[in-house]
Design an enzyme around this catalytic site. Structure first.
Site, PDB file in Angstrom:
ATOM      1  CG  HIS A 160      -3.039   6.227   2.625  1.00 15.89           C
ATOM      2  ND1 HIS A 160      -1.634   6.170   2.066  1.00 15.89           N
ATOM      3  CD2 HIS A 160      -3.442   5.092   3.200  1.00 15.89           C
ATOM      4  CE1 HIS A 160      -1.215   4.806   2.374  1.00 15.89           C
ATOM      5  NE2 HIS A 160      -2.046   4.447   3.273  1.00 15.89           N
ATOM      6  CD  GLU A 216       0.590   8.729   0.475  1.00 14.17           C
ATOM      7  OE1 GLU A 216       1.547   8.718   0.048  1.00 14.17           O
ATOM      8  OE2 GLU A 216      -0.081   7.890   0.590  1.00 14.17           O
ATOM      9  CG  ASN A 274       2.824   2.253   0.361  1.00 12.18           C
ATOM     10  OD1 ASN A 274       3.697   2.066   1.320  1.00 12.18           O
ATOM     11  ND2 ASN A 274       1.347   2.243   0.624  1.00 12.18           N
ATOM     12  CB  SER A 310      -3.003   1.439   1.717  1.00 14.88           C
ATOM     13  OG  SER A 310      -3.780   0.296   2.036  1.00 14.88           O
TER      14      SER A 310
END
Ligand code: NAD
Length: 651
Positions: A143, A155, A194, A122
């Protein structure tokens, strides 16, 4: 390696993510081997999979039995057994670079040269992980989000040397799992989700640290005014305050004092019983709807948009990918780019510039791409162009629906907000309206509307979180139902799952409704103190009579598909695996039917229903005589005489 060549998959790690990914891969039909370093970890991961599959089986969410899926899963502690003849490895080992590189070094020796090596990291650099492999072109990031079984997003991340072939294969493989991939074209810190989520969590913490707001104000405002599923502090408590803290520390991003204090005091959130809120002595989050008044939500959202603009400007991701990522990966009600276009990019830029001038803080420095857009006059929806094109022309991009027109002239529309059970946002209603208003009916013979995912046609209108929604804003959406009802071609609703509230009204605006037996129907608005606003009080009454319509509207209860069929609300209810065929039967009759005849039939029947009998019969006679002069009637009668199938041209 092409995705279609992938048959055998190995997942490394049987922990939180590894076991979930293994489960998802097996459900999709692949043979998969799950490997961990100790038998007890393998066993525990396998038990978690068994438990989860049983739940899915109970809820009828998988097509096979749990045992059939489990039959495709092998486990081992021996790496060579796991990866010796695989096409794809998904590594979900602990988040430490040295460990990952060690694993990739071993994979380099043990896997077939063609196999794709995908990491579920991540936050680590794919480029760096790939240095452990002779051919870094075959290393990619995939991900998944936690828990993989529930979360739709993956992702797909490029390292510097990842080949397009590898990334495309990973992308297509993710699609084959029934998940939604987004490309992240460079392995920037935080990837897409993120990165954009960063300011959502951090900026409110700066504001609280500076005495400019309270925790409750921030959470209440972001949830009740802006529609986020959780407030930033509530979310921090859930994910663990230390997690974001260490990621930022490693990336060299300063943590606000509030976050540092919490980490020092080991008040890390739910897992320690106390974080921003108290879960042991208190009841957790204790903010009320009105607490958010006066909180500067734009300051937080402007920074998320700024992050998004950096990603776009640096060719990391497209606006569409970012918006999809934030909706599916973080549960945002709409993507930041879409929202920014509504707020106005000029307003966002002004906000950032003012904060930058005032504080001198680097985090407010506007992204070049944002400045460029504003300088080009691309300031958002009002200007017709921002991150997206909003013109009324053919170049408009749809975010909340998919559509395609096949060579028979069937316009198939999919409501595409599965993470919100396809709830009708204002944007989605507007997009349906725009699509049907700008499509040339002469190109179309029939329209179908369905929801994506298997859980809902549409669970209702989505006004959640918008405490500041004005009644006028809601009413603005109502032309959509008329546009559907008046579209000059037959419209068929293909219903699977929840069909409620505004979603049910959309189905009522269609000409026919075919549903799976497991679907449920209802108008629950009365529970909110409201009445239906998309036509149900009238269309439902005309369809099933006042008594039944009133029962649905007054009591707000849901009814099942068998009852709906019995009441005449839907044309029929069919088993789940027969829905496609049942709709196709109707559609194929329509596309082979006479377009003008069908258009006149729809118009006369719809308008006649609202007129008295004499007027309605006059409408019918007029329609009849209009049709008598058409080529289609000449063709229909000739074909009847000659005992062949007619070929209608629509004239
Ligand atoms: P976890 O600690 O729950 O599981 C990791 C497992 O890997 C453990 O069972 C461990 O024994 C095993 N392992 C250690 N060395 C191994 C090796 N050489 N070969 C195979 N297995 C080995 O961790 P997790 O939460 O599942 O995270 C795994 C990866 O997924 C990390 O890179 C993490 O950053 C990423 N990730 C985690 C989340 C999340 O929310 N937990 C979300 C997305 C991505």
């Amino acid at each position: 390696m092409d995705a279609s060549e992938i048959e055998r998959v190995a997942v490394l790690g049987a922990g939180n993510m590894g076991h979930g990914i293994t489960e998802v891969v097996a459900i999709a039909g692949y043979d998969v081997t799950m490997r961990d370093v100790e038998q007890e970890f393998v066993d525990s991961g396998y038990e978690d999979i068994e438990w989860s599959l049983d739940k899915l089986d109970e809820k009828d969410r998988i097509d096979e039995s749990a045992d059939e899926v489990l039959d495709r899963i092998d486990t081992t502690t021996d790496l060579e057994t796991a990866v010796g003849d695989v096409d794809l490895v998904i590594e979900a080992a602990p988040e430490r670079m040295a460990l990952k590189q060690e694993i990739y070094g071993e994979l380099d020796d043990l896997t077939p040269d063609e196999a794709i090596l995908a990491s579920n990291t991540s936050s680590l650099s794919i480029t760096e992980i790939a240095t452990a492999v002779e051919d870094p072109e075959r290393v990619v990031g995939t991900h998944f989000f936690n828990p993989p079984v529930k979360m739709d997003l993956v992702e797909v991340i490029y390292g510097e040397r990842t080949s397009d072939e590898t990334a495309d294969a990973a992308h297509d493989f993710v699609e084959s799992l029934d998940k939604t991939p987004i490309y992240v074209r460079k392995d920037v810190q935080g990837f897409v989700v993120n990165s954009v989520l960063g300011p959502f969590m951090v900026e409110p913490a700066w504001m609280v640290s500076n005495g400019e707001a309270t925790i409750q104000e921030a959470d209440a405002a972001m949830v009740h005014q802006r529609g986020y599923p959780m407030g930033p502090f509530e979310l921090g408590d859930l994910t663990g305050i230390d997690i974001g803290y260490s990621v930022r520390e490693e990336a060299g991003i300063e943590n606000p004092p509030l976050i540092e204090e919490k980490v020092e005091a080991e008040e890390l959130g739910r897992k320690t019983g106390k974080g921003y809120y108290d879960y042991e002595e208190g009841d957790g989050p204790d903010y009320e709807q009105d607490d958010g008044e006066g909180f500067d939500t734009l300051r937080v959202e402007a920074q998320m948009v700024n992050e998004a603009a950096k990603l776009i400007g640096n060719d990391v991701a497209t606006a569409e990918a970012i918006d999809t990522g934030m909706r599916l990966g973080a549960g945002f009600p709409e993507g930041p780019c879409r929202r920014a276009d509504d707020i106005g990019l000029d307003r966002i830029l002004e906000k950032l510039e003012a904060l930058h001038d005032e504080t001198g803080e680097e985090r407010f420095a506007p992204a070049d791409h944002l400045v460029e857009l504003v300088e080009n006059g691309q300031t958002g929806a009002d200007a017709g162009q921002g991150f997206y094109s909003h013109g009324d022309g053919d170049d408009r991009t749809y975010h909340d629906l998919n559509y395609e027109i096949d060579d028979r002239g069937v316009l198939a529309i999919e409501l595409d907000r599965p993470e919100r059970l396809n709830a009708l946002s204002r944007d989605l209603l507007d997009e349906i309206d725009h699509l049907l208003s700008t499509t040339d009916p002469d190109e179309i013979r029939c329209v179908t509307i369905e929801g994506t995912g298997e859980r809902a046609f549409s669970a209702g209108a989505d006004v959640t979180g918008f405490a500041d929604t004005e009644p006028a804003d809601v009413l603005r959406a109502t032309p959509t139902y008329e546009t559907v009802a008046e579209f000059p071609r037959p419209v068929v609703a293909k219903i699977e799952g929840y069909c409620l509230g505004g979603g049910h009204e959309l189905a009522l605006a269609c000409d026919m409704r075919i549903a799976t037996e497991g679907s449920t129907f209802g108008q629950p608005e009365i529970g909110l103190g409201l009445i239906p606003g998309g036509g149900a009080t009238q269309r439902l009454t005309r369809l099933v009579g006042a008594a039944r319509a009133k029962e649905l509207v007054f009591r707000g209860h849901q009814i099942d598909a068998a009852t709906a069929a019995d009441w005449g609300m839907i044309n029929r209810a069919v088993p789940g695996d027969e829905l496609d065929d049942a709709v196709e039967e109707v559609v194929s009759d329509i596309v082979n039917g006479p377009p003008v005849g069908l258009e006149v039939a729809k118009k006369v029947m719809n308008e006649g229903a609202d007129a008295d009998l004499d007027a309605a019969l006059t409408l019918e006679r007029q329609g009849f005589s209009i049709l008598m002069g058409t080529d289609d009637v000449a063709e229909g009668t000739a074909a009847f005489r000659e005992d062949r199938d007619p070929e209608f041209e629509g004239r």
